[in-house]
Write an enzyme that holds these catalytic residues in place. Structure first.
Site, PDB file in Angstrom:
ATOM      1  N   PRO A  26       0.826  -1.206   0.000  1.00  0.00           N
ATOM      2  CA  PRO A  26       0.000   0.000   0.000  1.00  0.00           C
ATOM      3  C   PRO A  26       0.870   1.271   0.000  1.00  0.00           C
ATOM      4  O   PRO A  26       1.914   1.304   0.663  1.00  0.00           O
ATOM      5  CB  PRO A  26      -0.812  -0.096   1.294  1.00  0.00           C
ATOM      6  CG  PRO A  26      -0.655  -1.483   1.781  1.00  0.00           C
ATOM      7  CD  PRO A  26       0.595  -2.050   1.169  1.00  0.00           C
ATOM      8  N   VAL A  27       0.418   2.277  -0.760  1.00  0.00           N
ATOM      9  CA  VAL A  27       1.180   3.535  -0.864  1.00  0.00           C
ATOM     10  C   VAL A  27       0.858   4.422   0.352  1.00  0.00           C
ATOM     11  O   VAL A  27      -0.265   4.403   0.859  1.00  0.00           O
ATOM     12  CB  VAL A  27       0.798   4.266  -2.181  1.00  0.00           C
ATOM     13  CG1 VAL A  27       1.485   5.621  -2.298  1.00  0.00           C
ATOM     14  CG2 VAL A  27       1.152   3.397  -3.376  1.00  0.00           C
ATOM     15  N   ALA A  86       1.633   4.248   3.481  1.00  0.00           N
ATOM     16  CA  ALA A  86       1.101   3.457   4.584  1.00  0.00           C
ATOM     17  C   ALA A  86       2.193   3.032   5.565  1.00  0.00           C
ATOM     18  O   ALA A  86       1.970   2.196   6.430  1.00  0.00           O
ATOM     19  CB  ALA A  86       0.392   2.220   4.034  1.00  0.00           C
ATOM     20  N   LEU A 144       4.849   1.337   4.889  1.00  0.00           N
ATOM     21  CA  LEU A 144       5.353  -0.016   4.615  1.00  0.00           C
ATOM     22  C   LEU A 144       6.474  -0.030   3.571  1.00  0.00           C
ATOM     23  O   LEU A 144       6.811  -1.088   3.034  1.00  0.00           O
ATOM     24  CB  LEU A 144       4.196  -0.927   4.174  1.00  0.00           C
ATOM     25  CG  LEU A 144       3.123  -1.146   5.243  1.00  0.00           C
ATOM     26  CD1 LEU A 144       1.955  -1.954   4.693  1.00  0.00           C
ATOM     27  CD2 LEU A 144       3.699  -1.843   6.469  1.00  0.00           C
ATOM     28  N   GLY A 145       7.019   1.133   3.279  1.00  0.00           N
ATOM     29  CA  GLY A 145       8.210   1.185   2.433  1.00  0.00           C
ATOM     30  C   GLY A 145       7.940   1.112   0.937  1.00  0.00           C
ATOM     31  O   GLY A 145       8.832   0.724   0.170  1.00  0.00           O
ATOM     32  N   ALA A 173      10.873   0.559  -1.871  1.00  0.00           N
ATOM     33  CA  ALA A 173      10.834  -0.705  -2.629  1.00  0.00           C
ATOM     34  C   ALA A 173      10.802  -0.417  -4.131  1.00  0.00           C
ATOM     35  O   ALA A 173      11.471  -1.108  -4.915  1.00  0.00           O
ATOM     36  CB  ALA A 173       9.613  -1.530  -2.217  1.00  0.00           C
ATOM     37  N   ASP A 221      14.764   2.635   5.627  1.00  0.00           N
ATOM     38  CA  ASP A 221      13.848   1.968   4.686  1.00  0.00           C
ATOM     39  C   ASP A 221      14.616   1.371   3.505  1.00  0.00           C
ATOM     40  O   ASP A 221      14.467   0.191   3.179  1.00  0.00           O
ATOM     41  CB  ASP A 221      12.787   2.950   4.157  1.00  0.00           C
ATOM     42  CG  ASP A 221      11.743   3.283   5.206  1.00  0.00           C
ATOM     43  OD1 ASP A 221      11.962   2.949   6.385  1.00  0.00           O
ATOM     44  OD2 ASP A 221      10.711   3.882   4.850  1.00  0.00           O
TER      45      ASP A 221
END
Ligand code: MEV
Length: 316
Positions: free
Chosen positions: A101-102, A104, A106-107, A111, A152
């Site tokens: 998810p963008v 959010a 979560l990197g 990534a 990250d």
């Protein structure tokens, strides 16, 4: 020429977000089930030098020439070309797809950078080593959010659990007993740049208070590393709870985060906290085999948009 494909995982921060920007240690682990994939195909029919990029997650479908030069994807590509020392490239199509998810926590940004750097350098015949991938991804992180710590891009490039401190050699650590983390999405998008800026303002106004909190978070992070290394899951949960209180104190929690954390704890989670930039995004909850199902259900009932289960173990 066959298509070149590269993928990179998402990440969660177990301990130390925000404090890590102020050079305290933090612990992050990759999330293998969430991934960004970059596929590059040569386009022999297009004019040489033409690069077409498609990234549905951010509604992008465009020739690179139509993007502004400071766009992070354009900069990634120009930085790779500079690094290799070329100005000419064969025409190609780049497709970036992602289950991360963008905005959010979560990197997703890191990534995309890591997978694109790997795929494009390979496409140009010069696959970059990890250290160079990490260095270039860090440059792009700086554009995304001003003063990133580098955690990250590091955890995603090396794709392993890391104990990270700015300017220090990267430390790996062993996970004595596997443990399970549920990741629950508040559904509230939150840009890391904004919460990092908010913390910066707080720190500028009350430097002593914030420095003390960062020191406390550093202590929790170190104890968290020890708990993971000796397999003390109960201690790990308590430390997550303590970290959350301190994240609240620096103003990066939110009502939605609080609701999900309370729901997880009431349903039997051993510990829970926000993960990443905060202000929305995701929370993480430590669960055992018995509580995993109940906690997952409670999180969804409390409004989580998605719950992802992630088992952490040392890979050999
Ligand atoms: C973001 O995943 C973690 C933060 O600490 C920012 C950073 O370390 O760059 C909030």
């Amino acid at each position: 020429m066959p298509a070149i494909t590269s993928t990179a995982p998402g990440k969660i921060i177990l301990f130390g977000e925000h404090a890590v920007v102020y050079h305290r240690p933090a612990i992050a682990v990759p999330v293998q089930s969430l991934r960004t994939r970059v596929v590059i195909t040569a386009d022999p029919l297009a004019t040489p030098g033409t690069i077409h990029i498609e990234a549905p997650a951010i509604n992008l479908n465009s020739d690179i020439l139509d993007l502004v030069p400071e766009d992070h994807l354009v900069l990634t590509i120009t930085n790779i070309m500079k690094e290799i020392g070329i100005t000419y490239i064969p025409a190609c199509n780049i497709r970036i797809s992602s289950t991360i998810p963008v905005a959010a926590g979560l990197g997703s940004g890191a990534a995309a950078s890591v997978a694109l750097i790997r795929a494009f350098s390979t496409f140009l015949g010069k696959p970059f080593p990890d250290d160079l991938v990490n260095k270039l991804a860090f440059e792009i992180e700086k554009i995304h959010h001003g003063t990133p710590s580098g955690i990250d891009n590091t955890v995603i490039t090396y794709n392993m659990p890391v104990y990270f401190q700015y300017g220090q050699p990267l430390q790996k650590f062993q996970i004595k007993l596997p443990f399970t983390i549920l990741i629950a999405d508040t559904g509230v998008p939150s840009k890391t740049a904004i919460t990092v800026r908010k913390v910066r303002q707080g720190w500028e106004q009350s430097p002593e208070k914030f420095e003390n909190i960062f020191d406390e978070i550093a202590e929790i992070t170190n104890q968290g590393k020890h708990a993971i290394e000796i397999g003390n899951i109960l201690a790990l949960g308590k430390l997550m709870d303590q970290n959350q209180i301190l994240l609240q104190a620096i103003g990066v929690s939110s009502a939605e985060i609080g609701i999900l954390i309370d729901a997880a704890k009431q349903a039997g989670a051993i510990g829970a906290k926000l993960s990443g930039g905060g202000g929305g995004g995701n929370i993480i909850a430590l669960v055992d085999e018995e509580s995993a199902k109940n906690v997952g259900k409670a999180l969804l009932e409390a409004g989580a948009k998605h719950v992802y289960q992630n088992q952490l173990r040392t890979s050999h």
